[in-house]
Design a protein around this motif. Structure first.
Motif, short mmCIF file in Angstrom:
data_model
loop_
_atom_site.label_atom_id
_atom_site.label_comp_id
_atom_site.label_asym_id
_atom_site.label_seq_id
_atom_site.Cartn_x
_atom_site.Cartn_y
_atom_site.Cartn_z
N PHE B 55 74.09 15.63 18.33
CA PHE B 55 75.48 15.18 18.19
C PHE B 55 76.03 15.43 16.78
O PHE B 55 76.98 14.78 16.37
N ASN B 57 77.54 18.42 14.30
CA ASN B 57 78.01 19.79 14.13
C ASN B 57 78.24 20.06 12.65
O ASN B 57 78.80 19.22 11.96
N LEU B 84 80.53 17.12 11.07
CA LEU B 84 81.30 16.28 12.00
C LEU B 84 80.43 15.85 13.17
O LEU B 84 79.59 16.63 13.64
N PRO B 85 80.64 14.62 13.66
CA PRO B 85 79.96 14.25 14.89
C PRO B 85 80.57 15.04 16.06
O PRO B 85 81.76 15.35 16.04
N ALA B 86 79.77 15.37 17.07
CA ALA B 86 80.29 16.03 18.27
C ALA B 86 81.06 15.00 19.09
O ALA B 86 80.54 13.94 19.39
N VAL B 87 82.31 15.30 19.39
CA VAL B 87 83.12 14.37 20.19
C VAL B 87 83.77 15.12 21.35
O VAL B 87 83.86 16.33 21.36
N ALA B 88 84.24 14.35 22.34
CA ALA B 88 84.93 14.95 23.49
C ALA B 88 86.26 15.51 23.02
O ALA B 88 86.98 14.87 22.25
N GLY B 89 86.60 16.70 23.48
CA GLY B 89 87.88 17.30 23.14
C GLY B 89 88.96 16.88 24.12
O GLY B 89 88.68 16.28 25.15
N GLY B 90 90.20 17.20 23.76
CA GLY B 90 91.33 16.89 24.63
C GLY B 90 91.21 17.66 25.93
O GLY B 90 90.72 18.77 25.95
N ALA B 91 91.68 17.05 27.02
CA ALA B 91 91.52 17.69 28.32
C ALA B 91 92.40 17.04 29.37
O ALA B 91 92.44 15.85 29.46
#
Lengths: 315, 91
Positions: B55, B57, B84-91
């Motif tokens: 998690f 990047n 940066l921490p891996a996070v959910a992108g917009g969708a």
């Protein structure tokens, strides 16, 4: 073109050249205008495909309730289809998303449950998973992990691109669920030796990355690193700058995430120029700018726009 | 040789609250070792069993190092590194 219904008109979007933004006659940029879809975004493709798959396997039945975590576009696509097909839709949406997106969802009859701004879409996913566990009768299509999302692009977006641009050397798209990149990427890699698949990932403000610990990080279940050849992080300033250039130079009024994608595409174009190579770089215009006017990204200086976008989910 | 490293909120407990720290090294791995000498504990939050944590990047000049040479990615003076921490992108 004539279609039996709005749903049937999905896809077959235009691919347009960008003569003024292209770095040279040998290094050309091509924009696939996904805002030409029924609800104005690329998400109509995965949304309809996920619904049809759930209907086919019996998960969705007349009167079912659909639940989905979304920052806007997928929810809007699902809301339109749900209205026509008679499903109830509940969207879990981060509160730091633009007002236009909420209004559109309500217009198409969706119910909205807000998730906290801090944590962005991660929180929306977490809240939606919790609701799904509490309501086993609700159907969560779950775009971040639903193979139909990537399949929609493998079956439609990818073949359309190759048909219109057989000489394609690079494909660039935004990274959210990763569905577009996984689907188009797999298709093109099978058909075009050496094709490059490039992700442009929006870099938000600190609020969105404010996890309690690193183990709360999130990688979409659909994501397969091996499909990509590179991945760029693009901040709001570059995204807004490119969004404005796209309008100024080519007349295309796109959403802010498209600016991030264009920024990566131009970077690739510059590298190709420097290497003396020719390139045909296709990228996705995920939606138009209409839903983001209230964010303030389209007015004033870049500094002002950057400040206004701080803390917002702009892509 | 100096490289600017952007640290996410979640890891600033290791940098005395600093958002941006400076470090040196010819590769990302060497840079992280250099940072560890002044910000003890940071390396373990970034690396596990010799690999970048799932998690986490890291970007060099905005490009994800997983598509460069990973921890062996070479660095030059004035490169910028973002964690940066891996996070959910917009969708």
């Amino acid at each position: 073109m004539r279609y039996e219904s709005l749903l049937a008109s999905l896809g077959h979007t235009p691919l347009v050249g960008l003569p003024r933004l292209s770095p040279s006659p040998e290094v050309r940029l091509w924009a696939k205008l996904e805002d030409h879809n029924p609800t104005g975004s690329v998400k109509d493709r995965p949304a309809l495909r996920m619904i049809e798959a759930a209907e086919a396997d019996g998960t969705l039945q007349a009167g079912s309730t659909i639940l989905e975590p979304t920052s806007g576009n997928t929810g809007i696509s699902l809301a339109m289809a749900a209205k026509l097909k008679g499903y109830r839709l509940i969207c879990v949406m981060p509160e730091n998303t633009s007002e236009e997106r909420r209004q559109l969802l309500r217009m198409w009859g969706a119910e909205i449950i807000s998730s906290p701004a801090a944590g962005g879409s991660n929180e929306a996913v977490r809240v939606a998973k919790g609701l799904a566990a509490e309501h086993p009768d609700w159907v969560m299509l779950y775009q971040y992990g639903n193979p139909s999302n990537a399949a929609a692009h493998y079956e439609t977006t990818g073949p359309e691109l190759l048909e219109d641009l057989p000489e394609i050397t690079h494909f660039v798209a935004g990274l959210g669920t990763t569905g577009t990149l996984m689907g188009v990427g797999r298709y093109l890699r099978e058909k075009v030796p050496g094709v490059q698949i490039i992700a442009a990932e929006p870099r938000y403000g600190e609020l969105v990355y404010g996890l309690r610990n690193l183990d709360e990080g999130f990688v979409p279940e659909l994501y397969d690193e091996s499909v990509l050849t590179s991945r760029f992080s693009v901040g709001p300033r570059d995204a807004v700058k490119r969004t404005r250039e796209l309008l100024e130079l080519e007349g295309i009024f796109a959403g802010i995430s498209t600016g991030a994608v264009l920024h990566a595409a131009l970077g690739i174009g510059r590298k190709a120029m420097a290497a003396g190579a020719s390139a045909d770089i296709a990228f996705i215009v995920a939606d138009g700018g209409w839903k983001y006017l209230s964010t303030g990204a389209y007015e004033g200086t870049l500094d002002e726009a950057e400040d206004r976008l701080e803390g917002q989910l702009w892509a | 040789m100096a490289v600017e490293v952007r640290i996410p909120t979640i890891l600033r407990q290791y940098t005395g609250g600093a958002k941006v720290v400076e470090g040196g090294g010819d590769t990302l791995s060497a840079l992280i070792d250099d940072l560890e000498s002044r910000h003890e504990g940071l390396r373990d939050r970034l690396i596990e069993n010799g690999e970048l944590r799932r998690f986490v990047n890291i970007y060099v000049n905005d490009e994800d190092v997983r598509f460069l040479d990973g921890l062996k990615t070479s660095l030059s003076d004035a490169d910028s590194v973002t964690v940066l921490p891996a996070v959910a992108g917009g969708a």
